[in-house]
Design an enzyme around this catalytic site. Structure first.
Site, PDB file in Angstrom:
ATOM      1  N   ASP A 119     -12.552  15.986   7.015  1.00 18.86           N
ATOM      2  CA  ASP A 119     -12.000  16.303   8.329  1.00 18.86           C
ATOM      3  C   ASP A 119     -11.181  17.578   8.180  1.00 18.86           C
ATOM      4  O   ASP A 119     -11.201  18.225   7.126  1.00 18.86           O
ATOM      5  CB  ASP A 119     -11.185  15.131   8.900  1.00 18.86           C
ATOM      6  CG  ASP A 119      -9.881  14.877   8.160  1.00 18.86           C
ATOM      7  OD1 ASP A 119      -9.592  15.554   7.139  1.00 18.86           O
ATOM      8  OD2 ASP A 119      -9.129  13.985   8.598  1.00 18.86           O
ATOM      9  N   HIS A 120     -10.448  17.932   9.231  1.00 17.43           N
ATOM     10  CA  HIS A 120      -9.657  19.161   9.217  1.00 17.43           C
ATOM     11  C   HIS A 120      -8.621  19.169   8.094  1.00 17.43           C
ATOM     12  O   HIS A 120      -8.372  20.196   7.487  1.00 17.43           O
ATOM     13  CB  HIS A 120      -8.981  19.374  10.574  1.00 17.43           C
ATOM     14  CG  HIS A 120      -8.216  18.174  11.046  1.00 17.43           C
ATOM     15  ND1 HIS A 120      -8.845  17.071  11.617  1.00 17.43           N
ATOM     16  CD2 HIS A 120      -6.898  17.884  11.030  1.00 17.43           C
ATOM     17  CE1 HIS A 120      -7.937  16.170  11.924  1.00 17.43           C
ATOM     18  NE2 HIS A 120      -6.745  16.634  11.585  1.00 17.43           N
ATOM     19  N   THR A 166      -5.463  11.014   4.351  1.00 11.26           N
ATOM     20  CA  THR A 166      -5.066   9.915   3.460  1.00 11.26           C
ATOM     21  C   THR A 166      -6.217   9.423   2.599  1.00 11.26           C
ATOM     22  O   THR A 166      -6.005   8.698   1.627  1.00 11.26           O
ATOM     23  CB  THR A 166      -4.561   8.703   4.265  1.00 11.26           C
ATOM     24  OG1 THR A 166      -5.644   8.181   5.040  1.00 11.26           O
ATOM     25  CG2 THR A 166      -3.375   9.067   5.144  1.00 11.26           C
ATOM     26  N   GLY A 167      -7.423   9.753   2.990  1.00 11.00           N
ATOM     27  CA  GLY A 167      -8.608   9.246   2.321  1.00 11.00           C
ATOM     28  C   GLY A 167      -9.044   7.897   2.850  1.00 11.00           C
ATOM     29  O   GLY A 167     -10.165   7.466   2.604  1.00 11.00           O
ATOM     30  N   GLY A 217      -9.441   6.590   6.162  1.00 12.10           N
ATOM     31  CA  GLY A 217     -10.391   6.531   7.265  1.00 12.10           C
ATOM     32  C   GLY A 217     -11.790   6.932   6.857  1.00 12.10           C
ATOM     33  O   GLY A 217     -12.777   6.262   7.211  1.00 12.10           O
ATOM     34  N   ARG A 276     -21.744  -7.014 -17.074  1.00 12.50           N
ATOM     35  CA  ARG A 276     -21.138  -7.953 -16.124  1.00 12.50           C
ATOM     36  C   ARG A 276     -20.782  -7.274 -14.806  1.00 12.50           C
ATOM     37  O   ARG A 276     -20.755  -7.913 -13.757  1.00 12.50           O
ATOM     38  CB  ARG A 276     -19.909  -8.622 -16.737  1.00 12.50           C
ATOM     39  CG  ARG A 276     -18.710  -7.713 -16.904  1.00 12.50           C
ATOM     40  CD  ARG A 276     -17.551  -8.432 -17.617  1.00 12.50           C
ATOM     41  NE  ARG A 276     -16.318  -7.733 -17.519  1.00 12.50           N
ATOM     42  CZ  ARG A 276     -15.940  -6.725 -18.308  1.00 12.50           C
ATOM     43  NH1 ARG A 276     -16.745  -6.302 -19.258  1.00 12.50           N
ATOM     44  NH2 ARG A 276     -14.770  -6.164 -18.136  1.00 12.50           N
ATOM     45  N   HIS A 277     -20.521  -5.975 -14.859  1.00  9.75           N
ATOM     46  CA  HIS A 277     -20.167  -5.244 -13.640  1.00  9.75           C
ATOM     47  C   HIS A 277     -21.368  -5.088 -12.719  1.00  9.75           C
ATOM     48  O   HIS A 277     -21.216  -5.084 -11.500  1.00  9.75           O
ATOM     49  CB  HIS A 277     -19.584  -3.876 -13.994  1.00  9.75           C
ATOM     50  CG  HIS A 277     -18.393  -3.951 -14.871  1.00  9.75           C
ATOM     51  ND1 HIS A 277     -17.202  -4.535 -14.468  1.00  9.75           N
ATOM     52  CD2 HIS A 277     -18.198  -3.550 -16.148  1.00  9.75           C
ATOM     53  CE1 HIS A 277     -16.330  -4.475 -15.460  1.00  9.75           C
ATOM     54  NE2 HIS A 277     -16.915  -3.889 -16.492  1.00  9.75           N
TER      55      HIS A 277
END
Length: 169
Positions: free
Chosen positions: A34-35, A93-94, A96, A158-159
């Site tokens: 985003d901006h 913020t990362g 959204g 396992r992951h």
């Protein structure tokens, strides 16, 4: 694309999980922002292209206010379809842009503000989209995180069993 085909594409994407990371010069990376993430995206894009990566830039293309879903969805679809190996998503913020990307069945977006988070996101979760909080990390820190993300292999084992349970089929 119909829901059935999108779900099927996501299933195929999950089945072709890469355990070994290819060198940057062999990767295609989709980017969305985003901006608030515009300047950081440009810094990271310059680094990635300098290392030989092919970058698909889904925008935005200025610091003018915009809505991150408009860019996150096309980036996520490109990763789901295999048009890009990985994605990088950036907003203030990362949060959204990560939430938006993770609406796609074939996406495992991880919000990382430290290198250890990026390392574990790849090792344990086989993250295929790296999300960054532009307003909370420096460009130098973001570059460290990107380098860690793209040099860390998925451990599998396992992951892999757990990662295969993530999609809501």
């Amino acid at each position: 694309m119909s829901d059935f085909f999108r779900t099927f594409a996501a299933y195929l994407c999950m089945k072709r999980q890469n355990t070994r990371m290819k060198p940057l010069n062999e990767l295609t990376i989709a980017m969305a922002n985003d901006h608030a993430g515009y300047e950081l995206k440009n810094t990271l894009r310059q680094y990635l292209e300098g290392e030989g990566a092919q970058v698909k830039d889904f925008g935005c293309y200025s610091k003018e206010s915009c809505d991150y879903p408009d860019f996150a969805h096309p980036m996520a679809v490109a990763v789901e379809k295999g048009e890009a190996d990985f994605g990088i998503a950036i907003c203030s913020t990362g949060n959204g842009i990560t939430m938006t990307a993770n609406k796609h069945q074939g996406i495992r977006a991880a919000l990382c503000w430290e290198t250890r988070l990026a390392e574990l996101a790849r090792q344990h979760n086989n993250a295929n989209v790296l999300s960054l909080p532009a307003n909370f990390i420096t460009p130098d820190k973001a570059l460290e995180i990107v380098k860690t993300f793209f040099t860390t292999d998925f451990e599998g084992g396992r992951h892999e069993r757990r990662v295969n349970k993530i999609p809501a089929f």
